[in-house]
Design an enzyme around this catalytic site. Structure first.
Site, PDB file in Angstrom:
ATOM      1  CG  HIS A 105      -0.172   0.158   2.533  1.00 59.00           C
ATOM      2  ND1 HIS A 105       0.534  -0.872   3.112  1.00 59.00           N
ATOM      3  CD2 HIS A 105       0.020   1.225   3.348  1.00 59.00           C
ATOM      4  CE1 HIS A 105       1.102  -0.466   4.218  1.00 59.00           C
ATOM      5  NE2 HIS A 105       0.814   0.825   4.394  1.00 59.00           N
ATOM      6  CG  HIS A 256       5.114   0.916   3.003  1.00 56.55           C
ATOM      7  ND1 HIS A 256       4.479   2.037   2.529  1.00 56.55           N
ATOM      8  CD2 HIS A 256       4.616   0.717   4.245  1.00 56.55           C
ATOM      9  CE1 HIS A 256       3.643   2.500   3.433  1.00 56.55           C
ATOM     10  NE2 HIS A 256       3.708   1.714   4.497  1.00 56.55           N
ATOM     11  NE  ARG A 272       2.657   5.272  10.556  1.00 58.27           N
ATOM     12  CZ  ARG A 272       1.653   4.601  10.029  1.00 58.27           C
ATOM     13  NH1 ARG A 272       1.896   3.474   9.399  1.00 58.27           N
ATOM     14  NH2 ARG A 272       0.442   5.019  10.144  1.00 58.27           N
TER      15      ARG A 272
HETATM   16  C1  SIN Z   1       3.567   0.952   7.999  1.00 56.78           C
HETATM   17  O1  SIN Z   1       3.006   0.421   7.048  1.00 56.78           O
HETATM   18  O2  SIN Z   1       3.474   2.138   8.216  1.00 56.78           O
HETATM   19  C2  SIN Z   1       4.409   0.145   8.960  1.00 56.78           C
HETATM   20  C3  SIN Z   1       5.523  -0.571   8.315  1.00 56.78           C
HETATM   21  C4  SIN Z   1       6.203  -1.476   9.289  1.00 56.78           C
HETATM   22  O3  SIN Z   1       5.764  -1.607  10.440  1.00 56.78           O
HETATM   23  O4  SIN Z   1       7.193  -2.093   8.917  1.00 56.78           O
END
Ligand code: SIN
Length: 281
Positions: A105, A256, A272
């Site tokens: 996504h 990702h 994040r």
């Molecule tokens: C995300 O999709 O923001 C998280 C990616 C992750 O936890 O590796």
């Protein structure tokens, strides 16, 4: 600071060495970081030790901060800008969003102004027998566009897809209020990066529920074919996390997914932040 940019050798991503993000970053260094980020789509810094406030301040260098539904549920106390991504529980309760994106996504593509990028700071990373787990994979949707045949490029350029917040299966069911706050939007399926001018595909399975001007079954097949094309091995960089990594990705040219190959007692904790974005063109 003597900054060094070390490309990963794949279609995207570079390490930036020689920068301590807990120290003030002068404008020249910041410009080099931002330039590498725009060019490589993913950049990462190893061995960082930053506070939540420094993480937020670094994100603000890239503009406004975007708040999202995860942060409303799981943010760092006193820092609503930071979402906790974690599988850790305390007193039987999760301290963060455990599964933040197992399917390919681009963050918040369902929004009218999807975020420019996302910054993930690794605090604890899982491992088993000394082998790192919980990697994140990144795909270059720009390299995927470059590799398309001209006939397909002509067929899809200028078209818009419907991006629907309810299309993706989430780790928790969204509330009615969240659904009403995020009505379906339309974005170009071939985007132009606002800073580099590079073109890229902007199509994801589940989030994209149709393409204007194309019948539903044909649109579904085209979405599936493009989504599969973007994540072919030659367009992918896989990041193996170490505690202290700070990694940022561009949500226009990069998709990702998190690899969910670990479970407690292997602990993973990330902080994040998300950058504000603009209407895609
Ligand atoms: C995300 O999709 O923001 C998280 C990616 C992750 O936890 O590796």
């Amino acid at each position: 600071m003597t900054l060094e940019i070390i490309p990963s050798g794949t279609a995207l991503a570079a390490e930036i060495a020689g920068v301590d993000l807990s120290e003030p970053i002068d404008d020249r260094t910041f410009a080099a970081i931002e330039g590498a980020y725009n060019e490589h789509g993913v950049v990462f810094f190893r061995s960082q030790r930053i506070t939540p406030e420094q993480h937020v301040a670094f994100t603000r260098r890239f503009g406004e901060i975007e708040f999202n539904i995860f942060g409303e549920r799981w943010s760092v106390p006193g820092c609503p800008e930071i979402v906790v991504v974690s599988n850790i529980t305390e007193d039987g309760k999760p301290i963060g969003i455990r599964r933040a994106g197992e399917n390919w996504h681009s963050d918040m593509c369902y929004a009218a102004r999807p975020p420019r990028g996302t910054i993930l700071y690794a605090i604890e990373t899982p491992e088993l027998h000394g082998l790192p787990l919980g990697d994140t994979e990144f795909a270059s949707a720009a390299a995927a566009w470059d590799a398309l045949p001209d006939s397909l490029r002509r067929c899809i350029e200028g078209r818009r897809a419907v991006f629907d917040f309810t299309g993706r299966k989430r780790a928790f069911p969204p509330t009615r209020e969240e659904i009403e706050r995020n009505p379906p939007v339309r974005h170009p399926i071939v985007r132009t990066h606002p800073r580099t001018g590079r073109k890229c595909l902007y199509v994801m399975r589940d989030d994209c529920t149709g393409i204007d001007g194309i019948d539903a079954p044909e649109a579904e097949a085209l979405i599936g074919a493009l989504a599969d094309h973007i994540v072919k091995p030659r367009f992918i960089y896989r990041h193996q996390w170490r505690p202290g990594d700070l990694l940022m990705w561009d949500n226009c040219t990069v998709q990702h997914r998190a690899i969910q190959d670990y479970d407690l007692p292997q602990r993973r904790m990330m902080h994040r932040t998300t950058m504000g974005g603009a209407v895609p063109t």
